[in-house]
Scaffold this motif. Structure first.
Motif, PDB file in Angstrom:
ATOM      1  N   ALA A   8       0.806  -1.230   0.000  1.00 26.01           N
ATOM      2  CA  ALA A   8       0.000   0.000   0.000  1.00 26.01           C
ATOM      3  C   ALA A   8       0.833   1.271   0.000  1.00 26.01           C
ATOM      4  O   ALA A   8       0.271   2.362  -0.076  1.00 26.01           O
ATOM      5  CB  ALA A   8      -0.948   0.008   1.205  1.00 26.01           C
ATOM      6  N   ARG A   9       2.149   1.155   0.099  1.00 25.89           N
ATOM      7  CA  ARG A   9       3.007   2.323  -0.060  1.00 25.89           C
ATOM      8  C   ARG A   9       3.490   2.478  -1.500  1.00 25.89           C
ATOM      9  O   ARG A   9       4.131   3.469  -1.842  1.00 25.89           O
ATOM     10  CB  ARG A   9       4.248   2.213   0.845  1.00 25.89           C
ATOM     11  N   GLY A  10       3.190   1.521  -2.330  1.00 24.42           N
ATOM     12  CA  GLY A  10       3.712   1.524  -3.690  1.00 24.42           C
ATOM     13  C   GLY A  10       2.920   2.400  -4.642  1.00 24.42           C
ATOM     14  O   GLY A  10       1.866   2.953  -4.301  1.00 24.42           O
ATOM     15  N   ASN A  11       3.423   2.506  -5.851  1.00 27.83           N
ATOM     16  CA  ASN A  11       2.822   3.334  -6.889  1.00 27.83           C
ATOM     17  C   ASN A  11       1.373   2.944  -7.159  1.00 27.83           C
ATOM     18  O   ASN A  11       0.471   3.786  -7.133  1.00 27.83           O
ATOM     19  CB  ASN A  11       3.660   3.199  -8.160  1.00 27.83           C
ATOM     20  N   LEU A  12       1.116   1.658  -7.377  1.00 29.84           N
ATOM     21  CA  LEU A  12      -0.242   1.205  -7.686  1.00 29.84           C
ATOM     22  C   LEU A  12      -1.024   0.854  -6.426  1.00 29.84           C
ATOM     23  O   LEU A  12      -2.198   1.186  -6.312  1.00 29.84           O
ATOM     24  CB  LEU A  12      -0.187   0.006  -8.633  1.00 29.84           C
ATOM     25  N   ARG A  15      -2.354   4.011  -4.766  1.00 26.87           N
ATOM     26  CA  ARG A  15      -3.490   4.593  -5.493  1.00 26.87           C
ATOM     27  C   ARG A  15      -4.766   3.801  -5.211  1.00 26.87           C
ATOM     28  O   ARG A  15      -5.844   4.369  -5.003  1.00 26.87           O
ATOM     29  CB  ARG A  15      -3.209   4.603  -6.994  1.00 26.87           C
ATOM     30  N   LEU A  16      -4.637   2.465  -5.241  1.00 35.29           N
ATOM     31  CA  LEU A  16      -5.796   1.609  -5.007  1.00 35.29           C
ATOM     32  C   LEU A  16      -6.312   1.778  -3.585  1.00 35.29           C
ATOM     33  O   LEU A  16      -7.531   1.867  -3.370  1.00 35.29           O
ATOM     34  CB  LEU A  16      -5.421   0.151  -5.264  1.00 35.29           C
ATOM     35  N   VAL A 168      -9.458  -0.426 -12.258  1.00 33.27           N
ATOM     36  CA  VAL A 168      -9.823  -1.792 -12.635  1.00 33.27           C
ATOM     37  C   VAL A 168      -9.728  -2.721 -11.429  1.00 33.27           C
ATOM     38  O   VAL A 168     -10.627  -3.535 -11.171  1.00 33.27           O
ATOM     39  CB  VAL A 168      -8.922  -2.292 -13.775  1.00 33.27           C
ATOM     40  N   ALA A 169      -8.634  -2.624 -10.683  1.00 34.64           N
ATOM     41  CA  ALA A 169      -8.467  -3.472  -9.506  1.00 34.64           C
ATOM     42  C   ALA A 169      -9.593  -3.250  -8.507  1.00 34.64           C
ATOM     43  O   ALA A 169     -10.110  -4.210  -7.916  1.00 34.64           O
ATOM     44  CB  ALA A 169      -7.116  -3.199  -8.851  1.00 34.64           C
ATOM     45  N   ALA A 170     -10.002  -2.008  -8.329  1.00 38.75           N
ATOM     46  CA  ALA A 170     -11.087  -1.706  -7.392  1.00 38.75           C
ATOM     47  C   ALA A 170     -12.386  -2.378  -7.816  1.00 38.75           C
ATOM     48  O   ALA A 170     -13.118  -2.936  -6.977  1.00 38.75           O
ATOM     49  CB  ALA A 170     -11.278  -0.188  -7.287  1.00 38.75           C
ATOM     50  N   GLU A 171     -12.683  -2.344  -9.115  1.00 40.60           N
ATOM     51  CA  GLU A 171     -13.908  -2.983  -9.593  1.00 40.60           C
ATOM     52  C   GLU A 171     -13.865  -4.493  -9.374  1.00 40.60           C
ATOM     53  O   GLU A 171     -14.860  -5.115  -8.989  1.00 40.60           O
ATOM     54  CB  GLU A 171     -14.097  -2.685 -11.088  1.00 40.60           C
TER      55      GLU A 171
END
Length: 278
Positions: A8-12, A15-16, A168-171
Motif C-alpha cells: 500500500a506504499r507503492g505506486n499502484l 493509489r488503489l 480496474v483493480a477496485a472494480e
C-alpha cells in the motif's frame, strides 16, 4: 467486507488503497515494514503465516502485490481466513517473448503458479507500460538537460495511466462482473518511445531531445537498482518491438465504464518530477 491491499506504499497499491477508501469501502493496507502513524499493518508476504493471519482477519478480498520469494504460506492463510477473491498484479513479462523465461518473467510466473495452486478465486492483471515509468527513468535527465536517453526509440509500447490500473483493480475487488482469470490492461494507443517523449515535452511546454543509445551504452548506464539480467531482457523486448504496434485492449473501458486515459493526460497532471532541476 474488508479488503486487504498489500504494497500500500507503492505506486499502484497506494493509489488503489486511497481509491477504495474514497469510495467508502473498509480497506486495510499493508507494507513489508510498517512505519508508526501511517495506519498500515506490517506484512511480509514471504514471512511465517502468523504475520499473515493478523493482516487477514475479517478480509474477503486481497490485492496481491508481486513478491520475490515463496508466497504459499500467505495464500494458505488467506484461504483459512475466508478470502473469496485475490487480484494479483503481474506483468506482461510473465508471457512476452524475450521475458517470460528470464529472471523477471520467471519471478512473476512463480507467484501466478502458487496462486493457481492455492484454490483461491483470482484474477491476474497484466498492465502494459506504466506512464509512471517515464518519471522513474527520465525525470533526472529531462530536468537537468532536456534530454531522454533511450535504446531502441522506435520500439512501440502502450502507456497506461496508473489510475486506470487502480480503478480496474477496485472494480474486481468489490464486484463480480469481470472476475475473469486474467485481464490485459492497456492505454488507448500504441506509441513509439520517441512519440512518448514528444508528448511529454508537449505537456511540459518545451521540446525534449532524444539521445539514442546502443545496447552497450544502455547497459553501461544501467541504474544501480536495475539488475543487469533484467535490463538485458528489457532491451531484447524493446528491440523486438521496433516497428511492431503494441496490442490495445478495451479492458479498462469495459470494466470501469470509462475510456482509458492517455499518456498525455498523465503527463499534464504530473509535470513536477520533470521540472525539479530545470
Amino acid at each position: 467486507m474488508t479488503i486487504l491491499v498489500t504494497g500500500a506504499r507503492g505506486n499502484l497499491g497506494g493509489r488503489l488503497f486511497r481509491l477504495l477508501a474514497q469510495r467508502g469501502h473498509a480497506v486495510r493496507g499493508s507494507a513489508r515494514a510498517a512505519a508508526g502513524g501511517d495506519g498500515l499493518v506490517e506484512l511480509d508476504l514471504t514471512a511465517p503465516a502468523e504475520q499473515a493471519e493478523r493482516a487477514l482477519r475479517g478480509v474477503e478480498a486481497v490485492f496481491l502485490y508481486p513478491a520475490r520469494g515463496p508466497v504459499d504460506g500467505f495464500l494458505r492463510a488467506a484461504g483459512e481466513a475466508g478470502v473469496r477473491h485475490v487480484v494479483l498484479l503481474s506483468s506482461p513479462a510473465a508471457y512476452e517473448a524475450h521475458e517470460h523465461d528470464r529472471a523477471l518473467g520467471l519471478a512473476h510466473r512463480a507467484v501466478e503458479r502458487a496462486l493457481d495452486a492455492s484454490g483461491l478465486g483470482y484474477t491476474v492483471l497484466y498492465p502494459s507500460w506504466l506512464a509512471t515509468n517515464a518519471a522513474r527513468d527520465w525525470a533526472g535527465s529531462v530536468g537537468s538537460t532536456g534530454t531522454v536517453e533511450i535504446a531502441f526509440p522506435e520500439a512501440q509500447f502502450n502507456p497506461i495511466h496508473p489510475d486506470d490500473v487502480a480503478a480496474v483493480a477496485a472494480e474486481l475487488l468489490t464486484g463480480r462482473a469481470h472476475r475473469a482469470r486474467m485481464q490485459v490492461l492497456t492505454g488507448p494507443r500504441s506509441m513509439r518511445l520517441r512519440e512518448v517523449v514528444a508528448e511529454l515535452g508537449a505537456a511540459l511546454g518545451r521540446e525534449l531531445r532524444v539521445e539514442e543509445l546502443s545496447r552497450e551504452q544502455a547497459l553501461e548506464r544501467r541504474a544501480a537498482w536495475l539488475p543487469e539480467p533484467v535490463l538485458s531482457a528489457l532491451l531484447d523486448a524493446a528491440e523486438a518491438a521496433v516497428g511492431v504496434p503494441a496490442p490495445v485492449t478495451n479492458a479498462v473501458e469495459r470494466i470501469t465504464g470509462r475510456p482509458a486515459r492517455s499518456f498525455g493526460e498523465w503527463a499534464a497532471a504530473n509535470r513536477e518530477p520533470f521540472e525539479g532541476l530545470s
